[in-house]
Design an enzyme around this catalytic site. Structure first.
Site, PDB file in Angstrom:
ATOM      1  N   ASN A   7       0.858  -1.193   0.000  1.00 13.88           N
ATOM      2  CA  ASN A   7       0.000   0.000   0.000  1.00 13.88           C
ATOM      3  C   ASN A   7       0.888   1.235   0.000  1.00 13.88           C
ATOM      4  O   ASN A   7       1.448   1.597   1.031  1.00 13.88           O
ATOM      5  CB  ASN A   7      -0.900  -0.046   1.253  1.00 13.88           C
ATOM      6  N   TRP A   8       1.003   1.866  -1.177  1.00 12.60           N
ATOM      7  CA  TRP A   8       1.915   3.012  -1.308  1.00 12.60           C
ATOM      8  C   TRP A   8       1.295   4.306  -0.780  1.00 12.60           C
ATOM      9  O   TRP A   8       1.935   5.358  -0.822  1.00 12.60           O
ATOM     10  CB  TRP A   8       2.368   3.166  -2.762  1.00 12.60           C
ATOM     11  N   LYS A   9       0.042   4.220  -0.329  1.00 13.74           N
ATOM     12  CA  LYS A   9      -0.641   5.386   0.264  1.00 13.74           C
ATOM     13  C   LYS A   9      -0.426   6.623  -0.616  1.00 13.74           C
ATOM     14  O   LYS A   9      -0.453   6.535  -1.841  1.00 13.74           O
ATOM     15  CB  LYS A   9      -0.164   5.599   1.707  1.00 13.74           C
ATOM     16  N   HIS A  92      -9.797   1.115   4.637  1.00  9.26           N
ATOM     17  CA  HIS A  92      -8.502   1.265   5.313  1.00  9.26           C
ATOM     18  C   HIS A  92      -8.673   2.223   6.492  1.00  9.26           C
ATOM     19  O   HIS A  92      -9.444   3.184   6.427  1.00  9.26           O
ATOM     20  CB  HIS A  92      -7.451   1.798   4.334  1.00  9.26           C
ATOM     21  N   GLU A  94      -7.039   4.659   7.531  1.00  9.95           N
ATOM     22  CA  GLU A  94      -6.893   6.096   7.243  1.00  9.95           C
ATOM     23  C   GLU A  94      -8.139   6.645   6.565  1.00  9.95           C
ATOM     24  O   GLU A  94      -8.514   7.805   6.768  1.00  9.95           O
ATOM     25  CB  GLU A  94      -5.622   6.329   6.411  1.00  9.95           C
ATOM     26  N   GLU A 163      -5.718  -4.895  10.637  1.00 11.01           N
ATOM     27  CA  GLU A 163      -4.736  -3.831  10.846  1.00 11.01           C
ATOM     28  C   GLU A 163      -5.101  -3.053  12.103  1.00 11.01           C
ATOM     29  O   GLU A 163      -5.904  -2.115  12.041  1.00 11.01           O
ATOM     30  CB  GLU A 163      -4.721  -2.882   9.643  1.00 11.01           C
ATOM     31  N   GLY A 169       1.843   2.471  10.938  1.00 12.01           N
ATOM     32  CA  GLY A 169       2.773   3.591  10.793  1.00 12.01           C
ATOM     33  C   GLY A 169       3.416   4.036  12.096  1.00 12.01           C
ATOM     34  O   GLY A 169       3.987   5.118  12.167  1.00 12.01           O
ATOM     35  N   SER A 205       2.978  -1.732  10.677  1.00 18.10           N
ATOM     36  CA  SER A 205       4.409  -1.707  10.981  1.00 18.10           C
ATOM     37  C   SER A 205       5.150  -2.994  10.601  1.00 18.10           C
ATOM     38  O   SER A 205       6.090  -3.409  11.281  1.00 18.10           O
ATOM     39  CB  SER A 205       4.638  -1.368  12.460  1.00 18.10           C
ATOM     40  N   GLY A 226       2.647  -0.783   4.430  1.00 16.25           N
ATOM     41  CA  GLY A 226       2.667   0.607   3.993  1.00 16.25           C
ATOM     42  C   GLY A 226       4.094   1.085   3.789  1.00 16.25           C
ATOM     43  O   GLY A 226       4.736   0.782   2.779  1.00 16.25           O
ATOM     44  N   GLY A 227       4.609   1.814   4.779  1.00 11.21           N
ATOM     45  CA  GLY A 227       5.928   2.456   4.677  1.00 11.21           C
ATOM     46  C   GLY A 227       7.025   1.585   4.092  1.00 11.21           C
ATOM     47  O   GLY A 227       7.744   2.008   3.175  1.00 11.21           O
TER      48      GLY A 227
HETATM   49  P1  PGA Z   1       2.458   0.581   7.758  1.00  8.54           P
HETATM   50  O1  PGA Z   1       0.993   0.720   7.120  1.00  8.54           O
HETATM   51  O2  PGA Z   1       3.070  -0.667   7.208  1.00  8.54           O
HETATM   52  O3  PGA Z   1       3.182   1.837   7.312  1.00  8.54           O
HETATM   53  O4  PGA Z   1       2.272   0.511   9.245  1.00  8.54           O
HETATM   54  C1  PGA Z   1       0.191  -0.410   6.911  1.00  8.54           C
HETATM   55  C2  PGA Z   1      -1.104  -0.014   6.259  1.00  8.54           C
HETATM   56  O5  PGA Z   1      -1.634   1.052   6.593  1.00  8.54           O
HETATM   57  O6  PGA Z   1      -1.629  -0.714   5.381  1.00  8.54           O
END
Ligand code: PGA
Length: 244
Positions: A7-9, A92, A94, A163, A169, A205, A226-227
């Site tokens: 997930n490149w957000k 998600h 967010e 999640e 994050g 994470s 994500g990150g």
């Molecule tokens: P993260 O994000 O790996 O940066 O914690 C995961 C996600 O939101 O899918």
């Protein structure tokens, strides 16, 4: 098969997304790992073009619940499917917490995605407050019920990502054994609604160092990252850690 969903957000602009997808294409993706990337909307058509002939899969980070009309700023599931996406994230954390998406909206998006031939990846998770108050299961049960009650779908059409909001994050990843227990509980909860087996991914994470501690758990079908998914070297390390 284990899944690595990237997930490149809104981390990468178009040029960065294209540079990363070129680097990703050059990686050797183990046969028993499925890698899917979720770029920003603007980069999806170019990434779809770039991955042709490769084994990289493609998804969108969100979609609207109606197919067309006066919905300024929205992109429908049909449109996402039309440019070559196979997956779409639904609900998600967010989207829920920053953009105010409700359980009802998530259900509508899941229905629209299935109707458009997309595979929704339904993201669920509790906040730290809910966890500390002993309400983790209750919140997850609510999120699952709103999506799965009277929903018809076939095997392979739906994924769930657990999640925990407090782990996204933050570097505060969920203990792998604890995550596996929650995954087992989620699987039994889903069984109340359907006989179809739904793969459940862990997210929050995840990085190259800890990824195998999740993917080796019996109830964890893969990871949503994500990150750590926005750099080619860390993607490469995660792919080999999962395959090892
Ligand atoms: P993260 O994000 O790996 O940066 O914690 C995961 C996600 O939101 O899918």
């Amino acid at each position: 098969m284990k899944y690595l969903f990237a997930n490149w957000k809104m981390y990468l602009d178009h040029a960065e997304s294209m540079a990363l997808i070129e680097a990703v294409k050059a990686l050797s993706i183990p046969q028993d790992v499925e890698l899917a990337v979720f770029p920003n909307f603007l980069s999806i058509p170019s990434v779809a073009w770039a991955i042709q002939g490769s084994t990289v899969h493609l998804g969108a980070q969100n979609c609207a619940w109606v197919s067309r009309g006066a919905y300024t700023g929205a992109v429908s599931a049909e449109m996402v499917r039309g440019v070559g996406c196979e997956y779409v994230l639904a609900g998600h954390s967010e989207r829920r917490h920053i953009f105010g998406e409700t359980d009802t909206a998530v259900r509508q998006k899941v229905e629209a995605s299935l109707a458009a031939g997309l595979k929704p990846v339904i993201c669920i998770g509790e906040t730290k407050e809910e966890k500390d108050a002993g309400k983790r299961e209750a919140r997850l049960a609510e999120q699952l019920a709103s999506v799965f009650e009277d929903l018809s779908f076939a095997s392979g059409q739906i994924f769930v990502a657990y999640e925990p909001v407090w782990a996204i994050g933050t570097g505060d990843a969920c203990d792998p054994q604890d995550a596996d227990d929650v995954h087992g509980w989620i699987a039994s909860e889903i069984k109340k609604y359907t006989a179809v087996v739904v793969p459940i991914l862990y997210g929050g994470s995840v990085d190259a160092k800890n990824v195998a501690s999740y993917t080796t758990q019996p109830m964890i079908a893969g990871v949503l990252v994500g990150g750590a998914s926005t750099k080619a070297d860390s993607l490469a390390e995660m792919l080999s850690a999962i395959a090892a």
